[in-house]
Scaffold this active site. Structure first.
Site, PDB file in Angstrom:
ATOM      1  N   THR A  85      22.804  25.439  34.128  1.00 23.25           N
ATOM      2  CA  THR A  85      24.025  25.102  33.491  1.00 23.25           C
ATOM      3  C   THR A  85      24.918  25.769  34.387  1.00 23.25           C
ATOM      4  O   THR A  85      24.819  26.763  35.255  1.00 23.25           O
ATOM      5  CB  THR A  85      24.202  25.304  31.900  1.00 23.25           C
ATOM      6  OG1 THR A  85      25.550  25.200  31.688  1.00 23.25           O
ATOM      7  CG2 THR A  85      23.887  26.898  31.715  1.00 23.25           C
ATOM      8  N   ASP A  86      26.254  24.858  34.313  1.00 18.21           N
ATOM      9  CA  ASP A  86      27.488  25.592  35.036  1.00 18.21           C
ATOM     10  C   ASP A  86      27.944  26.842  34.235  1.00 18.21           C
ATOM     11  O   ASP A  86      28.581  27.775  34.940  1.00 18.21           O
ATOM     12  CB  ASP A  86      28.666  24.562  35.222  1.00 18.21           C
ATOM     13  CG  ASP A  86      29.157  24.140  33.916  1.00 18.21           C
ATOM     14  OD1 ASP A  86      28.693  24.604  32.797  1.00 18.21           O
ATOM     15  OD2 ASP A  86      30.204  23.420  33.967  1.00 18.21           O
ATOM     16  N   GLU A  87      27.705  26.936  33.107  1.00 19.51           N
ATOM     17  CA  GLU A  87      28.048  28.154  32.173  1.00 19.51           C
ATOM     18  C   GLU A  87      27.512  29.609  32.891  1.00 19.51           C
ATOM     19  O   GLU A  87      28.174  30.660  32.622  1.00 19.51           O
ATOM     20  CB  GLU A  87      27.667  28.246  30.866  1.00 19.51           C
ATOM     21  CG  GLU A  87      28.141  27.023  30.076  1.00 19.51           C
ATOM     22  CD  GLU A  87      28.361  27.157  28.598  1.00 19.51           C
ATOM     23  OE1 GLU A  87      27.836  28.316  28.179  1.00 19.51           O
ATOM     24  OE2 GLU A  87      28.196  26.168  27.733  1.00 19.51           O
TER      25      GLU A  87
ATOM     26  N   TYR B  24      23.988  32.603  25.163  1.00 18.58           N
ATOM     27  CA  TYR B  24      23.438  31.586  25.937  1.00 18.58           C
ATOM     28  C   TYR B  24      23.349  31.467  27.523  1.00 18.58           C
ATOM     29  O   TYR B  24      22.217  31.352  27.836  1.00 18.58           O
ATOM     30  CB  TYR B  24      24.486  30.150  25.491  1.00 18.58           C
ATOM     31  CG  TYR B  24      23.943  28.986  26.088  1.00 18.58           C
ATOM     32  CD1 TYR B  24      22.445  28.385  26.106  1.00 18.58           C
ATOM     33  CD2 TYR B  24      24.933  28.229  27.074  1.00 18.58           C
ATOM     34  CE1 TYR B  24      22.221  27.158  26.940  1.00 18.58           C
ATOM     35  CE2 TYR B  24      24.476  27.164  27.875  1.00 18.58           C
ATOM     36  CZ  TYR B  24      23.153  26.483  27.704  1.00 18.58           C
ATOM     37  OH  TYR B  24      22.920  25.519  28.415  1.00 18.58           O
TER      38      TYR B  24
ATOM     39  N   LYS C  17      20.263  31.557  30.327  1.00 16.65           N
ATOM     40  CA  LYS C  17      19.983  30.715  31.268  1.00 16.65           C
ATOM     41  C   LYS C  17      20.132  31.382  32.737  1.00 16.65           C
ATOM     42  O   LYS C  17      19.384  31.231  33.746  1.00 16.65           O
ATOM     43  CB  LYS C  17      21.191  29.608  31.263  1.00 16.65           C
ATOM     44  CG  LYS C  17      21.108  28.608  29.968  1.00 16.65           C
ATOM     45  CD  LYS C  17      19.639  27.897  29.987  1.00 16.65           C
ATOM     46  CE  LYS C  17      19.720  26.784  30.840  1.00 16.65           C
ATOM     47  NZ  LYS C  17      18.646  25.831  30.792  1.00 16.65           N
TER      48      LYS C  17
HETATM   49  P1  NAD Z   1      19.086  19.797  23.513  1.00 18.56           P
HETATM   50  O1  NAD Z   1      19.021  20.971  22.499  1.00 18.56           O
HETATM   51  O2  NAD Z   1      19.326  18.487  23.041  1.00 18.56           O
HETATM   52  O3  NAD Z   1      17.285  19.873  23.844  1.00 18.56           O
HETATM   53  C1  NAD Z   1      16.621  20.813  24.214  1.00 18.56           C
HETATM   54  C2  NAD Z   1      15.128  20.520  23.867  1.00 18.56           C
HETATM   55  O4  NAD Z   1      14.267  21.696  24.021  1.00 18.56           O
HETATM   56  C3  NAD Z   1      14.837  19.926  22.163  1.00 18.56           C
HETATM   57  O5  NAD Z   1      13.984  19.010  22.135  1.00 18.56           O
HETATM   58  C4  NAD Z   1      14.005  21.350  21.677  1.00 18.56           C
HETATM   59  O6  NAD Z   1      13.199  20.882  20.681  1.00 18.56           O
HETATM   60  C5  NAD Z   1      13.393  21.615  22.900  1.00 18.56           C
HETATM   61  N1  NAD Z   1      12.864  23.081  22.948  1.00 18.56           N
HETATM   62  C6  NAD Z   1      13.502  24.300  22.758  1.00 18.56           C
HETATM   63  N2  NAD Z   1      12.897  25.362  22.484  1.00 18.56           N
HETATM   64  C7  NAD Z   1      11.621  24.883  23.076  1.00 18.56           C
HETATM   65  C8  NAD Z   1      10.224  25.552  23.455  1.00 18.56           C
HETATM   66  N3  NAD Z   1      10.216  26.847  23.302  1.00 18.56           N
HETATM   67  N4  NAD Z   1       9.264  24.888  23.897  1.00 18.56           N
HETATM   68  C9  NAD Z   1       9.416  23.534  24.078  1.00 18.56           C
HETATM   69  N5  NAD Z   1      10.770  22.815  23.890  1.00 18.56           N
HETATM   70  C10 NAD Z   1      11.476  23.566  23.400  1.00 18.56           C
HETATM   71  O7  NAD Z   1      19.643  20.307  24.716  1.00 18.56           O
HETATM   72  P2  NAD Z   1      20.229  19.475  25.787  1.00 18.56           P
HETATM   73  O8  NAD Z   1      21.761  19.420  25.684  1.00 18.56           O
HETATM   74  O9  NAD Z   1      19.345  18.389  25.949  1.00 18.56           O
HETATM   75  O10 NAD Z   1      20.085  20.273  27.154  1.00 18.56           O
HETATM   76  C11 NAD Z   1      18.739  20.339  27.830  1.00 18.56           C
HETATM   77  C12 NAD Z   1      19.050  21.272  29.174  1.00 18.56           C
HETATM   78  O11 NAD Z   1      20.178  20.842  30.004  1.00 18.56           O
HETATM   79  C13 NAD Z   1      18.983  22.558  28.592  1.00 18.56           C
HETATM   80  O12 NAD Z   1      18.135  23.712  29.474  1.00 18.56           O
HETATM   81  C14 NAD Z   1      20.401  23.121  28.786  1.00 18.56           C
HETATM   82  O13 NAD Z   1      20.519  24.472  28.882  1.00 18.56           O
HETATM   83  C15 NAD Z   1      20.964  22.189  29.903  1.00 18.56           C
HETATM   84  N6  NAD Z   1      22.224  21.684  30.069  1.00 18.56           N
HETATM   85  C16 NAD Z   1      22.865  21.073  29.021  1.00 18.56           C
HETATM   86  C17 NAD Z   1      24.188  20.562  29.313  1.00 18.56           C
HETATM   87  C18 NAD Z   1      24.981  19.890  28.006  1.00 18.56           C
HETATM   88  O14 NAD Z   1      26.104  19.407  28.387  1.00 18.56           O
HETATM   89  N7  NAD Z   1      24.240  19.468  27.086  1.00 18.56           N
HETATM   90  C19 NAD Z   1      24.794  20.868  30.583  1.00 18.56           C
HETATM   91  C20 NAD Z   1      24.175  21.616  31.559  1.00 18.56           C
HETATM   92  C21 NAD Z   1      22.991  21.882  31.343  1.00 18.56           C
HETATM   93  O1  TDX Z   2      33.676  21.149  16.394  1.00 18.98           O
HETATM   94  C1  TDX Z   2      33.947  21.719  17.555  1.00 18.98           C
HETATM   95  N1  TDX Z   2      35.247  21.901  18.161  1.00 18.98           N
HETATM   96  C2  TDX Z   2      35.588  22.154  19.443  1.00 18.98           C
HETATM   97  O2  TDX Z   2      36.790  22.682  19.590  1.00 18.98           O
HETATM   98  C3  TDX Z   2      32.915  21.883  18.683  1.00 18.98           C
HETATM   99  C4  TDX Z   2      31.613  21.886  18.174  1.00 18.98           C
HETATM  100  C5  TDX Z   2      33.362  22.621  19.722  1.00 18.98           C
HETATM  101  N2  TDX Z   2      34.660  22.732  20.237  1.00 18.98           N
HETATM  102  C6  TDX Z   2      34.796  23.295  21.514  1.00 18.98           C
HETATM  103  C7  TDX Z   2      34.186  24.617  22.051  1.00 18.98           C
HETATM  104  C8  TDX Z   2      33.903  24.605  23.456  1.00 18.98           C
HETATM  105  O3  TDX Z   2      35.320  24.761  24.304  1.00 18.98           O
HETATM  106  O4  TDX Z   2      34.189  22.360  22.480  1.00 18.98           O
HETATM  107  C9  TDX Z   2      33.982  22.999  23.472  1.00 18.98           C
HETATM  108  C10 TDX Z   2      32.390  22.285  23.953  1.00 18.98           C
HETATM  109  O5  TDX Z   2      31.682  22.862  23.076  1.00 18.98           O
HETATM  110  P1  TDX Z   2      30.098  22.490  22.899  1.00 18.98           P
HETATM  111  O6  TDX Z   2      30.007  20.946  22.874  1.00 18.98           O
HETATM  112  O7  TDX Z   2      29.484  23.348  21.805  1.00 18.98           O
HETATM  113  O8  TDX Z   2      29.523  22.888  24.426  1.00 18.98           O
HETATM  114  P2  TDX Z   2      29.806  24.027  25.518  1.00 18.98           P
HETATM  115  O9  TDX Z   2      29.708  25.456  24.604  1.00 18.98           O
HETATM  116  O10 TDX Z   2      30.790  23.729  26.400  1.00 18.98           O
HETATM  117  O11 TDX Z   2      28.190  23.955  25.967  1.00 18.98           O
HETATM  118  C11 TDX Z   2      27.590  22.797  26.321  1.00 18.98           C
HETATM  119  O12 TDX Z   2      27.864  22.599  27.914  1.00 18.98           O
HETATM  120  C12 TDX Z   2      27.023  23.307  28.743  1.00 18.98           C
HETATM  121  C13 TDX Z   2      26.426  22.749  25.827  1.00 18.98           C
HETATM  122  O13 TDX Z   2      26.108  22.944  24.784  1.00 18.98           O
HETATM  123  C14 TDX Z   2      25.239  23.638  26.994  1.00 18.98           C
HETATM  124  O14 TDX Z   2      23.725  23.326  26.596  1.00 18.98           O
HETATM  125  C15 TDX Z   2      25.859  23.327  28.522  1.00 18.98           C
HETATM  126  O15 TDX Z   2      24.880  24.224  29.126  1.00 18.98           O
END
Ligand code: NAD
Ligand code: TDX
Length: 331
Positions: free
Chosen positions: A120-122, A147, A151
């Protein structure tokens, strides 16, 4: 191809788009289904994949599957992904995000399969609103929450696997994704579903936090571009250049759903909510000949609202559980 976390939001979209656009891949999924609602994310494609419920930390289980199915590449999404859970359950984040990745590296070391690690970019920390430099693959790591720290820990192991053993690995750091099947604990689905149930969206803190939003399909094509043209041992940043603050996202969704722009509650911020992320994906664009295509944010948001409207049975139960937890957290 083995997709870990393939029942989650991005994983399920990746599985679906790979089946659709890259029929040369046969797909297996390992997912621990940490939320029972994830079970349904692959319903429509379950006959086209091999699904195994299990934990990526279980090296023997993953190795056996890799041998049994003749896996050649692992795309590693499995993670604890939600910031608000990280400080409540830190050891779960260390377990899955760090140890799960170490476990897969052990599988790679013993079998020689390729691993693409989805980070992730975080991990790069936060930017000021007026910073002119965006995150690149060379930006120093500055994780600011449990988190992103977990990562980051995983990433260091992946990079060390390359320098120490030349294991065939690549890493990507993507910005915030949006799209169908995203858990309603996350910002955009929570906002849309809150309006669908007649409630008011919540903005954390000032609502001025900035994220760079990318459609999940563009993240999926970026991973394929890295698998096809990326260099082993390299890191790629994935982003859309589409930065928006949280308040303007809520205002757009309110407008698209016919509500006034002040139909929103401001709630206390989460601890250490990173102020801003911004990505520079030029290395990926140049080396891997990739570009995002689903960049009409307003149009995509309208389509996404329709998706959540028509898939209420997918999110209804999950929403109840999520809002109970947010209620306890006071936001
Ligand atoms: P998500 O929570 O929707 O999906 C994660 C999946 O991993 C789930 O299906 C969960 O059951 C599975 N999982 C958790 N623990 C596990 C384990 N021990 N063994 C096997 N499976 C397991 O998350 P997402 O948003 O789809 O993110 C997927 C990946 O992308 C993550 O690695 C996250 O860090 C990365 N990522 C997400 C975002 C975003 O905006 N959502 C951005 C950048 C990177
Ligand atoms: O109800 C809300 N109101 C609000 O203002 C929620 C749920 C979030 N927020 C804010 C918090 C953050 O500033 O919105 C922003 C985005 O929040 P999230 O959707 O929880 O995302 P973030 O914490 O930025 O992380 C996401 O992007 C990077 C993903 O969950 C991560 O898995 C990924 O790595």
């Amino acid at each position: 191809m083995l997709v870990t976390g393939g029942a989650g939001f991005i994983g399920a979209n990746f599985v679906r788009s790979t089946l659709q656009h890259r029929p040369e891949y046969e797909i297996a999924v390992i997912d621990a289904l940490i939320d029972p609602h994830f079970t349904r994310n692959l319903d429509d494609v379950k006959d086209s994949i091999a699904f195994r419920q299990g934990d990526v930390c279980d090296t023997a289980f993953v190795s056996a599957l890799v041998e049994e199915l003749g896996i050649e590449v692992i795309v590693h999404f499995a993670a604890e992904s939600h910031n608000d859970n990280a400080y409540l359950f830190p050891s779960r984040f260390a377990h899955t995000n760090v140890m799960g990745t170490v476990s897969l590296l052990e599988v790679v070391r013993s079998t020689g399969v390729r691993l693409h690690h989805v980070s992730t970019d975080e991990v790069y920390g936060q930017l000021a609103l007026d910073d002119t430099e965006a995150f690149t693959p060379d930006t120093p790591y500055r994780p600011r929450n449990y988190y992103s720290a977990s990562k980051a820990g995983a990433d260091h192991f992946v990079r060390a696997a390359w320098t120490q053993f030349q294991l065939p690995v690549t890493i990507s750091h993507c910005s915030n994704n949006y799209g169908p099947y995203q858990h309603v604990e996350k910002f955009i689905p929570r906002t849309i579903t809150e309006l669908l149930v007649g409630g008011r969206p919540r903005l954390h803190g000032s609502g001025r936090h900035v994220r760079e939003w990318i459609h999940v399909d563009d993240h999926c094509t970026a991973i394929h571009a890295i698998l096809d043209r990326g260099r082993l041992g390299e890191t790629y940043v994935v982003g859309s250049d589409d930065e928006r603050d949280n308040r303007s996202i809520v205002e757009l969704i309110l407008e698209l759903m016919g509500k006034p722009s002040d139909w929103v509650d401001y709630v206390p911020d989460r601890p250490s909510n990173d102020l801003r992320y911004a990505s520079d994906a030029s290395k990926l664009r140049t080396e891997c000949e990739w570009m995002p295509l689903r960049t009409e944010f307003r149009k995509e948001m309208a389509g996404l609202i329709d998706w959540y409207r028509h898939n209420e049975s997918w999110w209804w139960e999950m929403k109840t559980a999520v809002e109970r937890r947010y209620g306890e957290l006071g936001r």
